[in-house]
Design an enzyme around this catalytic site. Sequence first.
Site, PDB file in Angstrom:
ATOM      1  CD  GLU A 290      10.108  -2.227  17.370  1.00  0.00           C
ATOM      2  OE1 GLU A 290       9.943  -3.058  16.472  1.00  0.00           O
ATOM      3  OE2 GLU A 290       9.594  -1.092  17.359  1.00  0.00           O
TER       4      GLU A 290
ATOM      5  N   GLY B  56       4.267  -1.697  10.758  1.00  0.00           N
ATOM      6  CA  GLY B  56       4.559  -2.976  11.392  1.00  0.00           C
ATOM      7  C   GLY B  56       6.048  -3.159  11.547  1.00  0.00           C
ATOM      8  CB  SER B  57       8.044  -6.176  12.123  1.00  0.00           C
ATOM      9  OG  SER B  57       7.674  -6.948  11.009  1.00  0.00           O
ATOM     10  CB  THR B  58      12.325  -3.313  10.494  1.00  0.00           C
ATOM     11  OG1 THR B  58      12.070  -2.132  11.263  1.00  0.00           O
ATOM     12  CG2 THR B  58      13.379  -3.004   9.454  1.00  0.00           C
TER      13      THR B  58
ATOM     14  CD  GLU C 135       5.010   4.099  12.226  1.00  0.00           C
ATOM     15  OE1 GLU C 135       6.008   3.579  12.774  1.00  0.00           O
ATOM     16  OE2 GLU C 135       3.879   4.123  12.728  1.00  0.00           O
TER      17      GLU C 135
ATOM     18  CB  CYS D 258       6.577   1.981  16.231  1.00  0.00           C
ATOM     19  SG  CYS D 258       5.377   3.290  16.018  1.00  0.00           S
TER      20      CYS D 258
ATOM     21  CE  LYS E 265      -2.951  -8.823   7.149  1.00  0.00           C
ATOM     22  NZ  LYS E 265      -3.328  -9.314   8.480  1.00  0.00           N
TER      23      LYS E 265
ATOM     24  CB  VAL F 142       6.529  -7.447   7.666  1.00  0.00           C
ATOM     25  CG1 VAL F 142       5.400  -7.346   6.664  1.00  0.00           C
ATOM     26  CG2 VAL F 142       6.452  -8.775   8.396  1.00  0.00           C
ATOM     27  N   GLY F 143       8.340  -4.938   6.592  1.00  0.00           N
ATOM     28  CA  GLY F 143       8.484  -3.738   5.755  1.00  0.00           C
ATOM     29  C   GLY F 143       9.453  -3.985   4.604  1.00  0.00           C
TER      30      GLY F 143
HETATM   31  P1  NDP Z   1       4.225  -7.755  11.571  1.00  0.00           P
HETATM   32  O1  NDP Z   1       5.027  -6.707  10.926  1.00  0.00           O
HETATM   33  O2  NDP Z   1       4.442  -9.167  11.157  1.00  0.00           O
HETATM   34  O3  NDP Z   1       2.661  -7.473  11.370  1.00  0.00           O
HETATM   35  C1  NDP Z   1       2.111  -6.237  11.003  1.00  0.00           C
HETATM   36  C2  NDP Z   1       1.025  -6.448   9.969  1.00  0.00           C
HETATM   37  O4  NDP Z   1       1.583  -6.992   8.774  1.00  0.00           O
HETATM   38  C3  NDP Z   1      -0.064  -7.432  10.383  1.00  0.00           C
HETATM   39  O5  NDP Z   1      -1.286  -7.038   9.817  1.00  0.00           O
HETATM   40  C4  NDP Z   1       0.417  -8.717   9.760  1.00  0.00           C
HETATM   41  O6  NDP Z   1      -0.604  -9.661   9.564  1.00  0.00           O
HETATM   42  C5  NDP Z   1       0.938  -8.219   8.427  1.00  0.00           C
HETATM   43  N1  NDP Z   1       1.923  -9.066   7.782  1.00  0.00           N
HETATM   44  C6  NDP Z   1       2.681 -10.057   8.337  1.00  0.00           C
HETATM   45  N2  NDP Z   1       3.491 -10.581   7.405  1.00  0.00           N
HETATM   46  C7  NDP Z   1       3.229  -9.932   6.237  1.00  0.00           C
HETATM   47  C8  NDP Z   1       3.761 -10.025   4.912  1.00  0.00           C
HETATM   48  N3  NDP Z   1       4.717 -10.891   4.614  1.00  0.00           N
HETATM   49  N4  NDP Z   1       3.274  -9.186   3.982  1.00  0.00           N
HETATM   50  C9  NDP Z   1       2.318  -8.292   4.279  1.00  0.00           C
HETATM   51  N5  NDP Z   1       1.774  -8.166   5.506  1.00  0.00           N
HETATM   52  C10 NDP Z   1       2.239  -8.967   6.478  1.00  0.00           C
HETATM   53  O7  NDP Z   1       4.396  -7.632  13.111  1.00  0.00           O
HETATM   54  P2  NDP Z   1       4.188  -8.803  14.185  1.00  0.00           P
HETATM   55  O8  NDP Z   1       2.782  -8.772  14.534  1.00  0.00           O
HETATM   56  O9  NDP Z   1       4.685 -10.119  13.740  1.00  0.00           O
HETATM   57  O10 NDP Z   1       5.178  -8.329  15.325  1.00  0.00           O
HETATM   58  C11 NDP Z   1       6.554  -8.681  15.238  1.00  0.00           C
HETATM   59  C12 NDP Z   1       7.414  -7.562  15.708  1.00  0.00           C
HETATM   60  O11 NDP Z   1       7.202  -6.434  14.886  1.00  0.00           O
HETATM   61  C13 NDP Z   1       7.083  -7.062  17.103  1.00  0.00           C
HETATM   62  O12 NDP Z   1       7.734  -7.818  18.056  1.00  0.00           O
HETATM   63  C14 NDP Z   1       7.566  -5.640  17.055  1.00  0.00           C
HETATM   64  O13 NDP Z   1       8.944  -5.602  17.347  1.00  0.00           O
HETATM   65  C15 NDP Z   1       7.339  -5.244  15.622  1.00  0.00           C
HETATM   66  N6  NDP Z   1       6.124  -4.445  15.421  1.00  0.00           N
HETATM   67  C16 NDP Z   1       6.280  -3.135  15.165  1.00  0.00           C
HETATM   68  C17 NDP Z   1       5.179  -2.340  14.999  1.00  0.00           C
HETATM   69  C18 NDP Z   1       5.316  -0.890  14.737  1.00  0.00           C
HETATM   70  O14 NDP Z   1       4.346  -0.165  14.821  1.00  0.00           O
HETATM   71  N7  NDP Z   1       6.491  -0.427  14.390  1.00  0.00           N
HETATM   72  C19 NDP Z   1       3.818  -2.859  15.128  1.00  0.00           C
HETATM   73  C20 NDP Z   1       3.755  -4.284  15.340  1.00  0.00           C
HETATM   74  C21 NDP Z   1       4.889  -5.018  15.495  1.00  0.00           C
HETATM   75  P3  NDP Z   1      -0.856 -10.779  10.693  1.00  0.00           P
HETATM   76  O15 NDP Z   1      -1.180 -10.062  11.944  1.00  0.00           O
HETATM   77  O16 NDP Z   1      -2.003 -11.516  10.133  1.00  0.00           O
HETATM   78  O17 NDP Z   1       0.397 -11.582  10.780  1.00  0.00           O
END
Ligand code: NDP
Length: 517
Positions: free
Chosen positions: A424, A271-273, A293, A327, A219, A275-276
Amino acid sequence: MSDRTSQRALTARGKSSEVGRGTETPASWGLGEGQQIPWEYAPAPESREIVQLKSRYGLFVGGKEIAPRSGQWFTSLDPATEEPLAEVARAGVEDVNHAVGVARRAFKREWGDLPGRERAKYLFRIARILQERSREFAVLESLDGGKPIKESRDVDVPLAAAHFWYYAGWADKLEYAFPARDPRPLGVAAQVIPWNFPLLMLAWKIAPALAAGNTVVLKPASSTPLSALLFADVCRQADLPPGVVNIITGPGEIGLALIKHPDVDKVAFTGSTVVGKTIGKAIAGSDKALTLELGGKAANIVLDDAPMEQAIEGVVNGIFFNQGEVCCAGSRLFVQESIAEPFVERLKDRLSTLRVGDPLDKNTDVGAINNAAQLAKIEELLEAGQAEGAEMYQPACDLPVRGYFVRPTLFTNVSQSSRIAQEEIFGPVLSVLTFRTPAEAIEKANNTPYGLSAGVWTEKGSRILNMVSKLRAGVVWANTFNRFDPTSPFGGYKESGFGREGGLHGLLAYLDLRDGH
Ligand code: NDP
């Protein structure tokens, strides 16, 4: 040439407020006061003709594009213009169930038992096709994500192809990679990726999964689904057996439904901590394998003997590459006190030469912020930094009238506890702090909940070794920054997650290693 493009080109002159880049030229250009640089950048827009956007993209399941069972769609925008690019399927839970079922059947019936040398052929094909279609991917990645074309062209796409080349090489050598361990695939991998490196994160996830014999449901992020959907076309072109790679688009809740699905064996998330942590909780107690990650707040440490110009370039690359939406971005600069003043002055000069604007212009250094929510978050933290007493510096430059743009920003007088030093920001914002001794630098650098990356700038190898051994970060770069290679493991600890991607470590996450002998 559009009016906006021509205006942006003119801004390179550092000329007048009418065209915008500001009235002052940096001191390092050697021009007297009031003198203007005698040349200008010509506009160099990359043509978007090569990308044939469809008006609508369905889900990619079982080797074909299908309409979502949910019957719903959403729009992906160009963040540089806020114009819609295409409609994309908004998967529902029934679509998730369908995709996982298809991936399971492909694993059982074909891919899981396919000899490694056969799997390798497909991975090599994918790598080659990515290279052949690299310009198309680069333009699409910049259109959908806002990143400068020179970065998608020179970094994202070549690195994505390199991951497929690299893991193709391992596919038939797993028993040599892990001798006497009888490596077996795990089964179906659920992979959820972010918007900052859409194609590259896809490659980091799909290449090792397939090399190890797993099938995949991936996804992408909702703001950047298009390169993953173009990758679906690459899978078809490579004749990848149907169901081995499936791509579903939709909101975060669909990501959650996917990773929780009982028929998923392995979960990989970037992605974000926040959601992690949600994902960690959601699958706790199940026997799913997990790699996370997550975020970072990297320290980039400049010691007093560092080569100044090289370090300046490294600091600029560390935080302004991909608009700082990285990140492992070097978002906290620690400069030794004895050189701090001249260093920061030179850094400000350098900032004023960065070109902010159209991501498709080949001269652009800082493109568009990926989405409106991210821009709002950055702006909120800019205000918080000033409210907490830090001094903000932004070079004079006009931003395009439409789109999600922010000026490159540098904060001095930052305290260790302020939000801009702790959180971050995920934008082109650098917090500058100082230190007197290497021991103090290490203590301050480690004063963060994250542990993804760090950088050290010095001429002495012994100082590098000393600091590297004490910095609590998964990756430490010495006299360079943001250097990636498929052979090298990448990942963090503490709130930056666990598990490694890249190298042999990256394969481990997709294998069940039993004792063979
Ligand atoms: P998220 O962590 O929300 O999104 C990353 C991925 O996870 C997207 O595909 C998102 O889908 C999906 N997602 C969102 N919520 C859930 C969930 N509950 N369960 C499973 N998957 C989920 O990052 P954001 O896009 O909201 O960014 C927010 C903050 O996160 C940024 O400001 C930044 O600080 C950090 N970030 C860090 C990253 C990294 O590489 N470390 C990368 C991106 C963001 P969808 O896009 O449809 O919401």
